[in-house]
Design a protein around this motif. Structure first.
Motif, PDB file in Angstrom:
ATOM      1  N   LEU A  11      98.979  59.409 107.966  1.00 23.48           N
ATOM      2  CA  LEU A  11      99.814  60.273 107.140  1.00 23.48           C
ATOM      3  C   LEU A  11      99.658  61.689 107.673  1.00 23.48           C
ATOM      4  O   LEU A  11      98.534  62.192 107.772  1.00 23.48           O
ATOM      5  CB  LEU A  11      99.394  60.188 105.672  1.00 23.48           C
ATOM      6  CG  LEU A  11     100.315  60.848 104.636  1.00 23.48           C
ATOM      7  CD1 LEU A  11     100.053  60.250 103.259  1.00 23.48           C
ATOM      8  CD2 LEU A  11     100.118  62.353 104.581  1.00 23.48           C
ATOM      9  N   ALA A  40     111.947  51.512 109.247  1.00 23.83           N
ATOM     10  CA  ALA A  40     111.787  52.302 108.037  1.00 23.83           C
ATOM     11  C   ALA A  40     112.171  51.459 106.827  1.00 23.83           C
ATOM     12  O   ALA A  40     112.912  50.483 106.952  1.00 23.83           O
ATOM     13  CB  ALA A  40     112.653  53.554 108.107  1.00 23.83           C
ATOM     14  N   ALA A  87     110.199  63.880 108.399  1.00 22.67           N
ATOM     15  CA  ALA A  87     110.081  62.890 107.344  1.00 22.67           C
ATOM     16  C   ALA A  87     110.805  61.601 107.707  1.00 22.67           C
ATOM     17  O   ALA A  87     110.342  60.505 107.372  1.00 22.67           O
ATOM     18  CB  ALA A  87     110.624  63.447 106.031  1.00 22.67           C
ATOM     19  N   ASP A  89     110.916  60.150 110.414  1.00 23.67           N
ATOM     20  CA  ASP A  89     110.147  59.340 111.354  1.00 23.67           C
ATOM     21  C   ASP A  89     109.242  58.346 110.641  1.00 23.67           C
ATOM     22  O   ASP A  89     108.624  57.501 111.292  1.00 23.67           O
ATOM     23  CB  ASP A  89     109.301  60.228 112.268  1.00 23.67           C
ATOM     24  CG  ASP A  89     110.140  61.096 113.187  1.00 23.67           C
ATOM     25  OD1 ASP A  89     111.149  60.606 113.723  1.00 23.67           O
ATOM     26  OD2 ASP A  89     109.770  62.278 113.375  1.00 23.67           O
ATOM     27  N   THR A  90     109.144  58.459 109.334  1.00 22.75           N
ATOM     28  CA  THR A  90     108.304  57.548 108.559  1.00 22.75           C
ATOM     29  C   THR A  90     108.766  56.108 108.748  1.00 22.75           C
ATOM     30  O   THR A  90     109.935  55.792 108.518  1.00 22.75           O
ATOM     31  CB  THR A  90     108.334  57.919 107.080  1.00 22.75           C
ATOM     32  OG1 THR A  90     107.741  59.209 106.898  1.00 22.75           O
ATOM     33  CG2 THR A  90     107.556  56.906 106.250  1.00 22.75           C
ATOM     34  N   GLN A 110     101.347  51.971 110.482  1.00 18.22           N
ATOM     35  CA  GLN A 110     102.143  52.796 109.572  1.00 18.22           C
ATOM     36  C   GLN A 110     102.053  54.272 109.937  1.00 18.22           C
ATOM     37  O   GLN A 110     100.958  54.826 110.077  1.00 18.22           O
ATOM     38  CB  GLN A 110     101.675  52.601 108.127  1.00 18.22           C
ATOM     39  CG  GLN A 110     102.398  53.470 107.103  1.00 18.22           C
ATOM     40  CD  GLN A 110     103.835  53.048 106.895  1.00 18.22           C
ATOM     41  OE1 GLN A 110     104.108  51.868 106.664  1.00 18.22           O
ATOM     42  NE2 GLN A 110     104.757  54.002 106.977  1.00 18.22           N
ATOM     43  N   THR A 112     103.420  57.828 108.345  1.00 22.03           N
ATOM     44  CA  THR A 112     104.039  58.468 107.194  1.00 22.03           C
ATOM     45  C   THR A 112     104.025  59.975 107.392  1.00 22.03           C
ATOM     46  O   THR A 112     102.969  60.560 107.633  1.00 22.03           O
ATOM     47  CB  THR A 112     103.302  58.116 105.897  1.00 22.03           C
ATOM     48  OG1 THR A 112     103.282  56.694 105.723  1.00 22.03           O
ATOM     49  CG2 THR A 112     103.996  58.747 104.695  1.00 22.03           C
ATOM     50  N   VAL A 113     105.198  60.583 107.307  1.00 23.65           N
ATOM     51  CA  VAL A 113     105.339  62.024 107.491  1.00 23.65           C
ATOM     52  C   VAL A 113     105.773  62.630 106.166  1.00 23.65           C
ATOM     53  O   VAL A 113     106.835  62.293 105.638  1.00 23.65           O
ATOM     54  CB  VAL A 113     106.353  62.364 108.586  1.00 23.65           C
ATOM     55  CG1 VAL A 113     106.399  63.875 108.808  1.00 23.65           C
ATOM     56  CG2 VAL A 113     106.007  61.644 109.880  1.00 23.65           C
ATOM     57  N   SER A 114     104.965  63.515 105.628  1.00 24.26           N
ATOM     58  CA  SER A 114     105.261  64.147 104.352  1.00 24.26           C
ATOM     59  C   SER A 114     106.004  65.457 104.560  1.00 24.26           C
ATOM     60  O   SER A 114     105.718  66.210 105.496  1.00 24.26           O
ATOM     61  CB  SER A 114     103.977  64.394 103.563  1.00 24.26           C
ATOM     62  OG  SER A 114     103.104  65.265 104.260  1.00 24.26           O
TER      63      SER A 114
END
Length: 115
Positions: A11, A40, A87, A89-90, A110, A112-114
């Motif tokens: 993340l 995704a 985001a 790219d999540t 996984q 995850t980009v916030s």
């Protein structure tokens, strides 16, 4: 059959970087291409980047200029350097190695980009 193991998913904040790595548990002979795919939530799996045994690369339009794929045929490894993450790219990222007539796949890692 050889197994591919991915690592590096995490993340991260938008704008950050990650490096994904993939390695075969054994030796794959006569590799013709290696690549990274992602899926995704609610979307189809898509090719992110690929590299041929001769070093030619191809990237999805959405990641051009931000991601770089590299591989080592002798070591049966492939990596994906991801910069300026967004985001969108999540996704779960899967590595792939083609050693005709077999296509080898990893289990996924996984990312995850916030925002």
């Amino acid at each position: 059959q050889e197994q591919l193991v991915e690592s590096g998913g995490a993340l991260v904040q938008a704008g950050g970087s990650l490096r994904l790595s993939c390695a075969a548990s054994g030796i794959i002979y006569s590799i013709t291409a290696m690549g990274w795919y992602r899926q995704a939530p609610g979307k189809q799996r898509e090719l992110v980047a690929s590299i041929t045994s001769g070093g030619s690369t191809n990237y999805a339009d959405s990641v051009k200029g931000r991601f770089t794929i590299s591989g080592d045929n002798a070591k049966n490894t492939v990596s994906l350097q991801m910069n300026s993450l967004k985001a969108e790219d999540t996704a779960i990222y899967y590595c792939n190695i083609v050693g005709p007539p077999v296509r080898y796949w990893g289990q996924g890692t996984q990312v995850t980009v916030s925002s």
